[in-house]
Write a protein that holds these residues in place. Structure first.
Motif, PDB file in Angstrom:
ATOM      1  N   GLN A  33       0.983  -1.258   0.058  1.00  0.00           N
ATOM      2  CA  GLN A  33      -0.116   0.017  -0.009  1.00  0.00           C
ATOM      3  C   GLN A  33       0.780   1.413  -0.025  1.00  0.00           C
ATOM      4  OE1 GLN A  33      -3.100  -0.480  -0.431  1.00  0.00           O
ATOM      5  NE2 GLN A  33      -3.932   1.662  -0.356  1.00  0.00           N
ATOM      6  N   PRO A  34       1.780   1.422   0.676  1.00  0.00           N
ATOM      7  CA  PRO A  34       2.834   2.650   0.683  1.00  0.00           C
ATOM      8  C   PRO A  34       3.256   3.044  -0.700  1.00  0.00           C
ATOM      9  CG  PRO A  34       3.261   1.312   2.497  1.00  0.00           C
ATOM     10  CD  PRO A  34       2.442   0.375   1.642  1.00  0.00           C
ATOM     11  N   LEU A  35       3.757   1.937  -1.337  1.00  0.00           N
ATOM     12  CA  LEU A  35       4.015   1.888  -2.656  1.00  0.00           C
ATOM     13  C   LEU A  35       2.984   2.344  -3.991  1.00  0.00           C
ATOM     14  CD1 LEU A  35       7.066  -0.457  -2.851  1.00  0.00           C
ATOM     15  CD2 LEU A  35       7.472   2.165  -2.490  1.00  0.00           C
ATOM     16  N   ALA A  36       1.993   1.826  -3.500  1.00  0.00           N
ATOM     17  CA  ALA A  36       1.001   1.851  -4.589  1.00  0.00           C
ATOM     18  C   ALA A  36       0.276   3.270  -4.348  1.00  0.00           C
ATOM     19  CB  ALA A  36      -0.367   0.849  -3.915  1.00  0.00           C
ATOM     20  N   LEU A  37       0.018   3.830  -3.228  1.00  0.00           N
ATOM     21  CA  LEU A  37      -0.149   5.435  -3.171  1.00  0.00           C
ATOM     22  C   LEU A  37       0.873   6.053  -3.989  1.00  0.00           C
ATOM     23  CD1 LEU A  37      -1.768   5.415   0.187  1.00  0.00           C
ATOM     24  CD2 LEU A  37      -2.984   5.159  -1.769  1.00  0.00           C
ATOM     25  N   VAL A  38       2.084   5.994  -3.704  1.00  0.00           N
ATOM     26  CA  VAL A  38       3.002   6.730  -4.252  1.00  0.00           C
ATOM     27  C   VAL A  38       2.995   6.430  -5.797  1.00  0.00           C
ATOM     28  CG1 VAL A  38       5.706   6.685  -4.632  1.00  0.00           C
ATOM     29  CG2 VAL A  38       4.493   7.211  -2.138  1.00  0.00           C
ATOM     30  N   ALA A  39       2.923   5.433  -6.024  1.00  0.00           N
ATOM     31  CA  ALA A  39       2.961   5.282  -7.559  1.00  0.00           C
ATOM     32  C   ALA A  39       1.779   6.213  -8.441  1.00  0.00           C
ATOM     33  CB  ALA A  39       2.575   3.527  -8.010  1.00  0.00           C
ATOM     34  N   ASP A  40       0.720   6.070  -7.727  1.00  0.00           N
ATOM     35  CA  ASP A  40      -0.439   6.806  -8.407  1.00  0.00           C
ATOM     36  C   ASP A  40      -0.102   8.495  -7.967  1.00  0.00           C
ATOM     37  OD1 ASP A  40      -1.993   4.646  -9.179  1.00  0.00           O
ATOM     38  OD2 ASP A  40      -2.834   4.364  -7.204  1.00  0.00           O
ATOM     39  N   PHE A  41       0.379   8.714  -7.120  1.00  0.00           N
ATOM     40  CA  PHE A  41       0.752  10.203  -6.583  1.00  0.00           C
ATOM     41  C   PHE A  41       1.673  10.574  -7.826  1.00  0.00           C
ATOM     42  CE2 PHE A  41       1.992  13.204  -3.140  1.00  0.00           C
ATOM     43  CZ  PHE A  41       1.533  14.457  -3.755  1.00  0.00           C
ATOM     44  N   LEU A  42       2.777   9.781  -7.758  1.00  0.00           N
ATOM     45  CA  LEU A  42       3.990  10.209  -8.593  1.00  0.00           C
ATOM     46  C   LEU A  42       3.526  10.445 -10.204  1.00  0.00           C
ATOM     47  CD1 LEU A  42       6.934  11.171  -8.805  1.00  0.00           C
ATOM     48  CD2 LEU A  42       7.407   8.769  -9.052  1.00  0.00           C
ATOM     49  N   LYS A  43       2.883   9.478 -10.687  1.00  0.00           N
ATOM     50  CA  LYS A  43       2.341   9.494 -12.093  1.00  0.00           C
ATOM     51  C   LYS A  43       1.386  10.732 -12.213  1.00  0.00           C
ATOM     52  CE  LYS A  43      -1.259   6.059 -12.268  1.00  0.00           C
ATOM     53  NZ  LYS A  43      -1.248   4.885 -11.390  1.00  0.00           N
ATOM     54  N   ILE A  44       0.640  11.032 -11.395  1.00  0.00           N
ATOM     55  CA  ILE A  44      -0.209  12.233 -11.616  1.00  0.00           C
ATOM     56  C   ILE A  44       0.685  13.468 -11.758  1.00  0.00           C
ATOM     57  CG2 ILE A  44      -1.918  13.743 -10.520  1.00  0.00           C
ATOM     58  CD1 ILE A  44      -3.168  10.947  -9.145  1.00  0.00           C
ATOM     59  N   ALA A  45       1.596  13.490 -10.509  1.00  0.00           N
ATOM     60  CA  ALA A  45       2.501  14.700 -10.610  1.00  0.00           C
ATOM     61  C   ALA A  45       3.288  15.084 -12.004  1.00  0.00           C
ATOM     62  CB  ALA A  45       3.355  14.500  -9.299  1.00  0.00           C
ATOM     63  N   LEU A  46       3.746  13.842 -12.517  1.00  0.00           N
ATOM     64  CA  LEU A  46       4.465  14.011 -13.591  1.00  0.00           C
ATOM     65  C   LEU A  46       3.599  14.160 -14.799  1.00  0.00           C
ATOM     66  CD1 LEU A  46       7.085  11.120 -12.603  1.00  0.00           C
ATOM     67  CD2 LEU A  46       7.375  13.756 -13.029  1.00  0.00           C
ATOM     68  N   ALA A  47       2.330  13.442 -14.943  1.00  0.00           N
ATOM     69  CA  ALA A  47       1.441  14.003 -15.991  1.00  0.00           C
ATOM     70  C   ALA A  47       1.131  15.403 -15.967  1.00  0.00           C
ATOM     71  CB  ALA A  47       0.330  13.225 -15.899  1.00  0.00           C
ATOM     72  N   GLU A  48       0.973  16.075 -14.760  1.00  0.00           N
ATOM     73  CA  GLU A  48       0.834  17.429 -14.895  1.00  0.00           C
ATOM     74  C   GLU A  48       1.897  18.349 -15.478  1.00  0.00           C
ATOM     75  OE1 GLU A  48      -1.982  19.630 -14.133  1.00  0.00           O
ATOM     76  OE2 GLU A  48      -2.579  17.369 -14.590  1.00  0.00           O
ATOM     77  N   ILE A  49       3.253  17.776 -15.256  1.00  0.00           N
ATOM     78  CA  ILE A  49       4.222  18.651 -15.803  1.00  0.00           C
ATOM     79  C   ILE A  49       4.183  18.494 -17.371  1.00  0.00           C
ATOM     80  CG2 ILE A  49       6.692  18.145 -16.741  1.00  0.00           C
ATOM     81  CD1 ILE A  49       6.346  19.352 -13.691  1.00  0.00           C
TER      82      ILE A  49
END
Length: 510
Positions: free
Chosen positions: A334-350
């Protein structure tokens, strides 16, 4: 002790720099004496439990729903072998070698902490494969991200037993052939060892560690490229004033604004408020707020990944100093799953904001520049379709950014009734990064081309970026195959060349 040629594995000191050295530069590793001592102690405790025929999950019982089935000491070796064979059922394209190397390194590091009941001899066998660059063929699909990355890690372990296939010296071959060729013998798994090898989060962690390494480059590249765009559009850097950032207080925003001012220092192309317009469009004016939020997400994600890199993630865990075996759920991703979703959203915004800047560059109604950045338009289309490609990629990112972590499907007859789907999110995160890289590469091309229509001087940092691209690619004077331009620009981002060249002269922060 760690030397220039070998990295000691302790279990709790692995850094991103060491990870990159082992995974990308193929630096060998070895177990530290402390790790060997701790592993030996926990292995001795497991041997005692087996001898006493005590009921311990995965040691003297079956797995998952079969945890209520007792296994005799005579069956313990077969139990571990059967575990690896039955769980090696992944599907899909094989993972890249770098991800496989990351999995092997991270699993060794987790086991080296000495809580898994595995012998140093078995861990050393995995190190031998890593150091000799014998890479297991690991399918990319099939993990639920709880009970760990069971199927992928089982495939990682097959070559230890002389099973499965490996990639060696550019060829995919049966593992037993390669082991014989290099003088390695298949091992026999002792009690608990099969479970210790596959019960962990190392596939998703390897994917996310690679994502963190690449994300750093993209976040700094985005600042550099957007500075070029702002100059090409005669933007207003007054929006990057330090006081404006400080009163909001987000560190990523403060850092990004500072980067932008450093990159634009000395520019003759930027303007003051009301000189050409009162305010810029959001894609220029809000660069600190958007890029900065993604930087803050990156730092949080990096903290979680660095913690997981040095974590114990199997079950049950052995604590010989207190004579206990404790079952729990450290394998849950779960810690990594949430981070994976968070990070990809952050980079998609770039990528999202980059594509909007590209549109402003190629659209004559917004830029005041020749349409699609080409003279003699009509006969030539210029960079018209590059914006189409960027738009396609950001749209694809929106699909990929649907969070994997909100889903869960029960497994093992409902014994494992909540799973993280972290491996899916982590794989998608790398896809988003690859798309974002190309979107930024397209903005880079368009920004540099837009600067061909002025003789004014660029800023201290943006000038370096412009010159770097022009060393490999001449200005666009007539139509040519656009994919080649994108490939050249992407390579400057992919190999960290752009960031390295600019940061030699300009102090950029992340």
């Amino acid at each position: 002790m760690t030397t220039d040629k070998t990295i000691d594995i302790h279990g709790d000191e692995l850094t991103l720099e060491q990870y990159s050295a082992v995974v990308h530069d193929r630096v060998p590793v070895q177990l530290s004496p402390k790790a060997i001592q701790k592993m030996s102690s926990s292995k001795a405790h497991v041997d005692h439990l087996v001898k006493e025929e005590q009921t311990v999950y995965g040691v003297t019982t079956g797995f998952g729903k079969f945890s209520d089935h007792f296994i005799t000491s005579e069956q313990s070796h077969e139990l571990q072998l059967n575990l690896i064979k039955s769980h090696a059922c992944g599907v899909g394209e094989p993972l890249p070698e770098e991800i496989v190397r990351g999995m092997m390194l991270l699993r060794v590091n987790a086991l080296a902490k000495g809580y898994s009941g595995i012998s140093p001899r078995t861990v050393q066998a995995l190190i031998s494969l890593l150091n000799q660059q014998i890479h297991p063929i690991i399918p990319s699909q099939g993990s639920l991200g709880a009970s760990g990355d069971l199927a992928p890690l089982a495939h990682m372990c097959l070559p230890l037993l002389g099973l499965g296939e490996v990639s060696f010296r550019g060829q995919i071959r049966p593992s037993i052939q390669v082991l014989n060729e290099v003088g390695l013998e298949p091992i026999q798994l002792e009690p608990k060892e099969g479970l210790a090898l596959i019960n962990g989060t190392q596939m998703m962690c390897s994917l996310l560690t690679e994502a963190i390494i690449q994300a750093r480059t993209l976040l700094l590249s985005a600042d550099i490229i957007s500075a070029l765009t702002l100059e090409a559009l005669q933007g207003i850097p007054h929006a990057f004033h330090p006081l404006l950032q400080q009163v909001r207080g987000h560190q990523g925003q403060i850092t990004t604004a500072k980067n932008m001012l450093a990159l634009l220092d000395g520019s003759e192309l930027t303007t003051q408020p009301a000189e050409k317009r009162v305010q810029d469009a959001y894609s220029l004016r809000c660069i600190p707020q958007v890029h900065g939020a993604s930087k803050d997400a990156y730092h949080y994600s990096m903290h979680v990944v660095e913690t997981e890199m040095n974590a114990v993630t199997d079950n049950p865990l052995i604590f010989p100093e207190i004579g206990q075996v404790i079952s729990g759920g450290n394998f849950h991703g779960q810690p990594l799953a949430l981070v994976a979703d968070f990070l990809k959203i952050a980079l998609a915004e770039i990528a999202n904001i980059s594509e909007r800047r590209t549109e402003r560059l190629v659209n004559p109604q917004l830029s005041g520049l020749p349409a699609f950045l080409i003279q003699n338009g009509g006969l030539h289309s210029g960079y018209m379709i590059l914006q189409y490609v960027a738009a396609s990629l950001v749209s694809e990112n929106k699909v990929l950014c649907h969070p994997a972590s909100v889903d869960s499907i029960p497994s093992s007859a409902n014994q494992e009734d909540h799973v993280s789907m972290g491996s899916i999110g982590a794989r998608k995160c790398l896809e988003v990064i690859e798309n974002t890289k190309k979107v930024l590469a397209i903005e880079y091309l368009c920004a540099a081309q837009a600067l061909e229509f002025t003789t004014k001087k660029c800023g201290r940092g943006s000038h370096i970026a412009y010159q770097l691209l022009r060393e490999s690619l001449p200005p666009l004077t007539e139509d040519r195959e656009g994919y080649k331009d994108i490939e050249i620009s992407t390579k400057l981002l992919q190999h960290n060349t752009l960031v390295n060249e600019v940061t030699r002269k300009v102090d950029l922060q992340l």
